[in-house]
Design an enzyme around this catalytic site. Structure first.
Site, short mmCIF file in Angstrom:
data_model
loop_
_atom_site.label_atom_id
_atom_site.label_comp_id
_atom_site.label_asym_id
_atom_site.label_seq_id
_atom_site.Cartn_x
_atom_site.Cartn_y
_atom_site.Cartn_z
N ARG A 14 0.86 -1.18 0.00
CA ARG A 14 0.00 0.00 0.00
C ARG A 14 0.89 1.23 0.00
O ARG A 14 1.90 1.28 0.73
CB ARG A 14 -0.92 0.01 1.22
CG ARG A 14 -1.95 -1.12 1.27
CD ARG A 14 -3.05 -0.92 0.23
NE ARG A 14 -4.07 -1.96 0.30
CZ ARG A 14 -4.08 -3.07 -0.43
NH1 ARG A 14 -3.08 -3.29 -1.28
NH2 ARG A 14 -5.06 -3.95 -0.33
N GLU A 34 -3.25 7.96 -6.13
CA GLU A 34 -3.21 7.32 -7.45
C GLU A 34 -4.39 7.80 -8.29
O GLU A 34 -5.51 7.87 -7.81
CB GLU A 34 -3.26 5.80 -7.29
CG GLU A 34 -2.05 5.25 -6.53
CD GLU A 34 -2.14 3.77 -6.24
OE1 GLU A 34 -1.09 3.18 -5.94
OE2 GLU A 34 -3.25 3.20 -6.31
N HIS A 42 0.62 0.72 -10.58
CA HIS A 42 -0.32 -0.15 -9.87
C HIS A 42 -0.84 -1.28 -10.77
O HIS A 42 -2.05 -1.47 -10.94
CB HIS A 42 -1.50 0.65 -9.31
CG HIS A 42 -2.12 -0.02 -8.10
ND1 HIS A 42 -2.57 0.69 -7.01
CD2 HIS A 42 -2.36 -1.33 -7.82
CE1 HIS A 42 -3.07 -0.15 -6.11
NE2 HIS A 42 -2.95 -1.38 -6.59
#
Length: 318
Positions: free
Chosen positions: A236, A265, A284
């Site tokens: 994370r 993000e 990601h």
């Protein structure tokens, strides 16, 4: 049964099928949903599937038919699980579907850092090798992983998968884990954080994001790391203090940082990591292999099927 998928595009940008879900009810699928559109789109939904669209108490109060939420991810902090439980709404997640894919990304970053794969591929196309007087060309140190120590913070599914790969590379594995040493496979040593920081050549983060792990990697913990350590974060984004990590990279205390997650993000243009020395960030995507997304879709459909049939929901989180 009315089923609403609020943000299905990242799971299925077109290479998978929603047909198995459509067999379970009347399904409305949206690629993306803004917070303002959640209620209008899901007003009649008995079931909602969401990935990153947040569902809070105020939203639940406006969705009178809602009985089940399936989060299309392992982390479920996008849902107010306490409010859902109070209203009798069941919440389930999808654990473990991407463990091998994420572990693979850890080593994609690590091998790129230790062998400068992207740099040398680029240099070759730009003619550096062609101009070299020797049969080979390199201008940066190349590092072998054998006998190096990797510290794994969090030994759940992805942490364990990462540890197994590390062992196959001949690495010594230290782990910060709640598991007892007797329950760990041979080659993995449970250790406190202080030893892990001090002895690890590589540190890989796999713990959940909680108030105790937020900013776990910050100035105070970085100073206790071995000089020249490599840091990897596929867990994370907020597990690290991004400014502190950028500073440690720029001053050379950290040799390199590989990350697939950030605190915000998509990446904010002013994120200090974007301009930090020896910093490698992927957008990601560790979870997003075709194989992992296929598993995610299958488990999501099974979660919904179990709910509709009144069965015990294996992946219930509230």
């Amino acid at each position: 049964m009315n089923i609403c998928v609020l943000d299905g595009y990242t799971l299925n940008p077109g290479d998978l099928s929603w047909d198995a879900l459509k067999l379970l009810g009347d399904v409305a699928i949206y690629d993306r949903t803004t917070p303002e559109d959640v209620v209008s789109r899901a007003i009649n939904a008995d079931v909602i599937l969401t990935n990153k669209v947040e569902l809070r108490a105020a939203t639940f109060s406006r969705l009178p038919n809602l009985k089940f939420v399936c989060v299309l991810a392992t982390g479920y902090n996008v849902v107010d699980c306490v409010a859902a439980r109070q209203l009798g709404i069941i919440v389930a997640n999808i654990p473990a579907y991407s463990a091998m894919s994420v572990a693979q990304m850890v080593f994609a970053h690590l091998l790129n850092i230790t062998h400068h794969v992207a740099d040398y591929a680029k240099a070759t196309t730009e003619g550096e090798w062609s101009r070299c007087k020797d049969f080979c060309y390199w201008d940066k140190p190349l590092i072998e992983l054998d006998k190096k120590t990797i510290g794994i913070v969090g030994l759940g599914n992805t942490g364990m998968a990462t540890a197994r790969i590390a062992l196959s590379f001949g690495m010594k594995v230290l782990a910060l884990t709640s598991k007892s040493q007797e329950d760990l496979p041979e080659g993995i040593t449970a250790t406190p954080l202080e030893r892990l920081l001090a002895e690890s050549d590589v540190i890989s983060l796999h713990c959940p994001l909680t108030e105790s792990t937020r900013n776990l990697i910050c100035k105070s913990t970085i100073t206790r790391m071995k000089a020249g350590a490599i840091l990897i974060n596929t867990g994370r984004g907020p597990l690290i203090n991004e400014s502190d990590v950028a500073e440690a990279l720029n001053c050379g205390h950290l040799a390199a940082f590989g990350a697939d997650v950030l605190s915000a993000e998509p990446a904010s243009s002013d994120n200090p990591l974007l301009t930090a020395r020896n910093c490698f960030i992927t957008p990601h995507i560790a979870w997003a292999t075709f194989e992992a997304r296929t598993r995610l879709m299958k488990i999501a459909v099974e979660n919904v099927r179990q709910f509709i049939n009144g069965e015990i929901i294996k992946n219930r989180v509230n």
